[in-house]
Write a protein that holds these residues in place. Sequence first.
Motif, PDB file in Angstrom:
ATOM      1  N   PRO A  74       0.691  -1.275   0.052  1.00 18.22           N
ATOM      2  CA  PRO A  74      -0.051  -0.011   0.147  1.00 18.22           C
ATOM      3  C   PRO A  74       0.867   1.419  -0.143  1.00 18.22           C
ATOM      4  O   PRO A  74       2.112   1.178   0.274  1.00 18.22           O
ATOM      5  CB  PRO A  74      -0.753  -0.235   1.181  1.00 18.22           C
ATOM      6  CG  PRO A  74       0.277  -0.894   2.194  1.00 18.22           C
ATOM      7  CD  PRO A  74       0.644  -1.831   1.276  1.00 18.22           C
ATOM      8  N   PRO A  75       0.339   2.398  -0.336  1.00 21.71           N
ATOM      9  CA  PRO A  75       1.007   3.751  -0.215  1.00 21.71           C
ATOM     10  C   PRO A  75       1.346   3.986   1.142  1.00 21.71           C
ATOM     11  O   PRO A  75       0.897   3.400   2.255  1.00 21.71           O
ATOM     12  CB  PRO A  75       0.057   4.714  -0.624  1.00 21.71           C
ATOM     13  CG  PRO A  75      -1.097   3.797  -1.419  1.00 21.71           C
ATOM     14  CD  PRO A  75      -1.158   2.490  -0.902  1.00 21.71           C
ATOM     15  N   PHE A  76       2.496   4.747   1.258  1.00 23.33           N
ATOM     16  CA  PHE A  76       2.996   5.268   2.534  1.00 23.33           C
ATOM     17  C   PHE A  76       2.001   6.140   3.347  1.00 23.33           C
ATOM     18  O   PHE A  76       1.712   7.122   2.600  1.00 23.33           O
ATOM     19  CB  PHE A  76       4.281   5.804   2.606  1.00 23.33           C
ATOM     20  CG  PHE A  76       5.472   4.984   2.426  1.00 23.33           C
ATOM     21  CD1 PHE A  76       6.250   4.819   3.390  1.00 23.33           C
ATOM     22  CD2 PHE A  76       5.617   4.110   1.362  1.00 23.33           C
ATOM     23  CE1 PHE A  76       7.289   3.701   3.500  1.00 23.33           C
ATOM     24  CE2 PHE A  76       6.869   3.487   1.258  1.00 23.33           C
ATOM     25  CZ  PHE A  76       7.650   3.208   2.275  1.00 23.33           C
ATOM     26  N   GLN A  77       1.486   5.717   4.360  1.00 20.72           N
ATOM     27  CA  GLN A  77       0.393   6.609   5.070  1.00 20.72           C
ATOM     28  C   GLN A  77       1.389   7.229   6.335  1.00 20.72           C
ATOM     29  O   GLN A  77       1.995   6.550   6.886  1.00 20.72           O
ATOM     30  CB  GLN A  77      -0.639   5.727   5.743  1.00 20.72           C
ATOM     31  CG  GLN A  77      -1.485   5.053   4.494  1.00 20.72           C
ATOM     32  CD  GLN A  77      -2.229   6.295   3.689  1.00 20.72           C
ATOM     33  OE1 GLN A  77      -2.497   7.118   4.123  1.00 20.72           O
ATOM     34  NE2 GLN A  77      -2.491   5.876   2.374  1.00 20.72           N
ATOM     35  N   THR A  78       0.817   8.523   6.760  1.00 17.61           N
ATOM     36  CA  THR A  78       1.505   9.031   7.984  1.00 17.61           C
ATOM     37  C   THR A  78       0.979   8.282   9.311  1.00 17.61           C
ATOM     38  O   THR A  78      -0.169   8.068   9.255  1.00 17.61           O
ATOM     39  CB  THR A  78       0.968  10.489   7.954  1.00 17.61           C
ATOM     40  OG1 THR A  78       1.405  11.396   6.796  1.00 17.61           O
ATOM     41  CG2 THR A  78       1.743  11.169   9.196  1.00 17.61           C
ATOM     42  N   ASP A  79       2.092   7.810  10.016  1.00 19.36           N
ATOM     43  CA  ASP A  79       1.545   7.073  11.205  1.00 19.36           C
ATOM     44  C   ASP A  79       2.434   7.876  12.341  1.00 19.36           C
ATOM     45  O   ASP A  79       3.613   8.172  12.275  1.00 19.36           O
ATOM     46  CB  ASP A  79       2.306   5.697  11.218  1.00 19.36           C
ATOM     47  CG  ASP A  79       2.139   4.792  12.458  1.00 19.36           C
ATOM     48  OD1 ASP A  79       1.019   4.961  12.962  1.00 19.36           O
ATOM     49  OD2 ASP A  79       3.233   4.364  12.984  1.00 19.36           O
ATOM     50  N   VAL A  80       1.497   8.282  13.303  1.00 18.98           N
ATOM     51  CA  VAL A  80       1.903   8.768  14.385  1.00 18.98           C
ATOM     52  C   VAL A  80       1.885   8.013  15.740  1.00 18.98           C
ATOM     53  O   VAL A  80       0.788   7.498  15.957  1.00 18.98           O
ATOM     54  CB  VAL A  80       1.218  10.249  14.593  1.00 18.98           C
ATOM     55  CG1 VAL A  80       1.672  11.241  15.688  1.00 18.98           C
ATOM     56  CG2 VAL A  80       1.095  10.958  13.108  1.00 18.98           C
ATOM     57  N   GLN A  81       3.097   8.016  16.273  1.00 18.56           N
ATOM     58  CA  GLN A  81       2.878   7.247  17.813  1.00 18.56           C
ATOM     59  C   GLN A  81       3.369   8.079  18.873  1.00 18.56           C
ATOM     60  O   GLN A  81       4.153   9.342  18.654  1.00 18.56           O
ATOM     61  CB  GLN A  81       4.007   6.160  17.545  1.00 18.56           C
ATOM     62  CG  GLN A  81       3.808   5.157  16.742  1.00 18.56           C
ATOM     63  CD  GLN A  81       4.697   4.038  16.637  1.00 18.56           C
ATOM     64  OE1 GLN A  81       4.948   3.514  17.580  1.00 18.56           O
ATOM     65  NE2 GLN A  81       5.238   3.767  15.604  1.00 18.56           N
ATOM     66  N   GLU A  82       2.667   8.014  19.813  1.00 19.33           N
ATOM     67  CA  GLU A  82       2.983   9.093  21.107  1.00 19.33           C
ATOM     68  C   GLU A  82       3.986   8.590  22.003  1.00 19.33           C
ATOM     69  O   GLU A  82       4.198   7.218  21.949  1.00 19.33           O
ATOM     70  CB  GLU A  82       1.801   9.090  22.010  1.00 19.33           C
ATOM     71  CG  GLU A  82       0.520  10.037  21.149  1.00 19.33           C
ATOM     72  CD  GLU A  82      -0.390  10.419  21.916  1.00 19.33           C
ATOM     73  OE1 GLU A  82      -0.529   9.850  22.956  1.00 19.33           O
ATOM     74  OE2 GLU A  82      -1.567  11.074  21.504  1.00 19.33           O
ATOM     75  N   GLU A  83       5.091   9.395  22.366  1.00 23.26           N
ATOM     76  CA  GLU A  83       6.027   8.852  23.262  1.00 23.26           C
ATOM     77  C   GLU A  83       5.895   9.904  24.489  1.00 23.26           C
ATOM     78  O   GLU A  83       5.957  11.258  24.465  1.00 23.26           O
ATOM     79  CB  GLU A  83       7.455   8.817  22.667  1.00 23.26           C
ATOM     80  CG  GLU A  83       7.853  10.160  21.942  1.00 23.26           C
ATOM     81  CD  GLU A  83       9.296   9.892  21.608  1.00 23.26           C
ATOM     82  OE1 GLU A  83       9.972   8.943  21.681  1.00 23.26           O
ATOM     83  OE2 GLU A  83       9.525  11.155  20.839  1.00 23.26           O
ATOM     84  N   ARG A  84       6.139   9.471  25.689  1.00 24.65           N
ATOM     85  CA  ARG A  84       6.282  10.266  26.845  1.00 24.65           C
ATOM     86  C   ARG A  84       7.413  10.764  27.124  1.00 24.65           C
ATOM     87  O   ARG A  84       8.465  10.067  27.432  1.00 24.65           O
ATOM     88  CB  ARG A  84       5.653   9.436  28.207  1.00 24.65           C
ATOM     89  CG  ARG A  84       4.339   8.999  28.099  1.00 24.65           C
ATOM     90  CD  ARG A  84       3.307   9.842  28.023  1.00 24.65           C
ATOM     91  NE  ARG A  84       3.192  10.660  29.356  1.00 24.65           N
ATOM     92  CZ  ARG A  84       2.208  11.738  29.316  1.00 24.65           C
ATOM     93  NH1 ARG A  84       1.524  11.973  28.531  1.00 24.65           N
ATOM     94  NH2 ARG A  84       2.019  12.241  30.668  1.00 24.65           N
TER      95      ARG A  84
END
Length: 390
Positions: A74-84
Amino acid sequence: MPQPSHASETLPTMIPRPDLDPRTFHEHAGHSESETIHADRRRGRGAGLNMSGRFERESREALDDGWGSLEELPPFQTDVQEERARTIITRNASPDISFDRSINPYRGCEHGCIYCFARPSHAFLGLSPGLDFEAKLFAKPNAAEVLERELARPGYQPRTIAIGTNTDPYQPIERSYGLMREILEVLDRYNHPVAIVTKSALIERDADILGRMAERNLAKVALSITTLDRKLCRAMEPRASAPHKRLAALKTLAEAGVPASVMIAPVIPALTDSELESILEAAAEHGADGAAFILLRLPREVSELFRDWLVRERPRQYRHVMNLIRSMRDGKDYDAKWGERMRGTGPYAEQIARRFQLATKRLGLNGRRRKLDCDQFVAPQKGGVQLALF
């Protein structure tokens, strides 16, 4: 935990693969066909490669066994992960930059600027400095909370905090996270000076806070503009604000009383350097009172990524651009010497510097250097409660 890098999709060049576009392969660009990501998968992105990070010991290969079992990815999708975040103020001792501390509320940058010198930092996360840098992002939702705690530490000495040094604080995900506005609210509350660099018109959202801080000489902003050519901008900085939007943001900030300057970063020889004067003129017309420039920097993986981009987007200019870059970098793609990495050396670099000097003088830019006030800072009390002032 970060997701595995798409760099694992690479495979030997002798193995055919439908995901790879052979038309984008150029041996002289310094990479193999197997590292090139098909245009349909990277639409709206700057990088065309997603090589493994330099610290990775293992990689995986996608292999077509001849039975047509290789599925299209699939196309590259923006993936956001949270870090403390445990800490938020980053310190540096570099002798050729004007600040000793900075804040980065995000890791990676969706703007996807192909030349971004911060791309190699993604390798420390086990991700690629290529497409992963602009598609796999990390947000620090507790950034403002940690900042307030660090400002309250005994013995903290205030100096201007730079924001926008390793990632753009106003990249698209800021619209939903709002971390930058939270950070500014903390800095405003405790009278702490801040200097911001961005390529995004989203900064207009915070003109109210920045205007209040500017009244107390606590804030200044630089809009980074590399070209006024919208087509080139779209190819080189695919998800940054269009040039005319950045100029409009300059005007908005200037009208709000915020000291606003233009940062021409980077200047790319034989590609954008001809626009030096026109960018300065446009910025001055929109209220800029200062200007600066930085010559293109190609550290580590950025060199390969930029050369690949040149081959795809400006193939006829490839040799000319790279020859000029090397003429200013002691024959190399990049020279990291203190004092020279931002400006380069040699006749061509001197010509760019001289043109910049003459244009800023003619336009009345950089008439005076503004030093922000650190003496108004009032440290938060323990627990983040500020004493009332009488």
